[in-house]
Design a protein around this motif. Structure first.
Motif, short mmCIF file in Angstrom:
data_model
loop_
_atom_site.label_atom_id
_atom_site.label_comp_id
_atom_site.label_asym_id
_atom_site.label_seq_id
_atom_site.Cartn_x
_atom_site.Cartn_y
_atom_site.Cartn_z
N MET A 1 0.86 -1.18 0.00
CA MET A 1 0.00 0.00 0.00
C MET A 1 0.90 1.23 0.00
N SER A 2 0.66 2.10 -0.94
CA SER A 2 1.49 3.30 -1.04
C SER A 2 1.01 4.37 -0.07
N GLN A 3 1.79 5.42 0.03
CA GLN A 3 1.45 6.51 0.92
C GLN A 3 0.18 7.23 0.47
N ASN A 4 -0.01 7.35 -0.82
CA ASN A 4 -1.21 8.01 -1.33
C ASN A 4 -2.47 7.22 -0.98
N GLN A 5 -2.39 5.90 -1.08
CA GLN A 5 -3.55 5.08 -0.74
C GLN A 5 -3.85 5.16 0.76
N LEU A 6 -2.81 5.16 1.57
CA LEU A 6 -3.00 5.26 3.02
C LEU A 6 -3.64 6.60 3.38
N LEU A 7 -3.18 7.67 2.76
CA LEU A 7 -3.76 8.99 3.00
C LEU A 7 -5.23 9.01 2.58
N LEU A 8 -5.54 8.42 1.45
CA LEU A 8 -6.92 8.35 0.99
C LEU A 8 -7.80 7.60 1.98
N TRP A 9 -7.32 6.47 2.50
CA TRP A 9 -8.10 5.71 3.49
C TRP A 9 -8.32 6.50 4.77
N VAL A 10 -7.30 7.20 5.23
CA VAL A 10 -7.44 8.01 6.46
C VAL A 10 -8.45 9.12 6.24
N LEU A 11 -8.35 9.82 5.12
CA LEU A 11 -9.31 10.89 4.83
C LEU A 11 -10.73 10.36 4.68
N LEU A 12 -10.86 9.21 4.07
CA LEU A 12 -12.17 8.59 3.92
C LEU A 12 -12.75 8.20 5.28
N LEU A 13 -11.91 7.67 6.15
CA LEU A 13 -12.36 7.29 7.49
C LEU A 13 -12.80 8.52 8.28
N ILE A 14 -12.06 9.60 8.19
CA ILE A 14 -12.42 10.84 8.88
C ILE A 14 -13.75 11.37 8.35
N ALA A 15 -13.93 11.35 7.04
CA ALA A 15 -15.17 11.85 6.44
C ALA A 15 -16.37 11.01 6.85
#
Length: 57
Positions: A1-15
């Motif tokens: 999992m790349s850093q961009n995917q991890l960031l996307l998952w974190v932002l999605l979880l927050i939203a």
């Protein structure tokens, strides 16, 4: 999992979390239940001193 995917998952979880919190608060406010006196702010206690007539000193 790349850093961009991890960031996307974190932002999605927050939203999603923010959306769930907003929905729960909205439904609680729409439910009604009780008088306006019962729905006071968190710092307002159940005491009734303000409703009593003034005492003679």
């Amino acid at each position: 999992m790349s850093q961009n995917q991890l960031l996307l998952w974190v932002l999605l979880l927050i939203a999603v979390t923010a959306l769930v919190v907003w929905i729960v608060r909205f439904l609680q406010s729409r439910r009604g239940g009780g008088s306006a006196r019962d729905r006071g702010a968190w710092w307002e206690g159940p005491w009734d001193e303000d409703d009593d007539p003034p005492r003679d000193r």
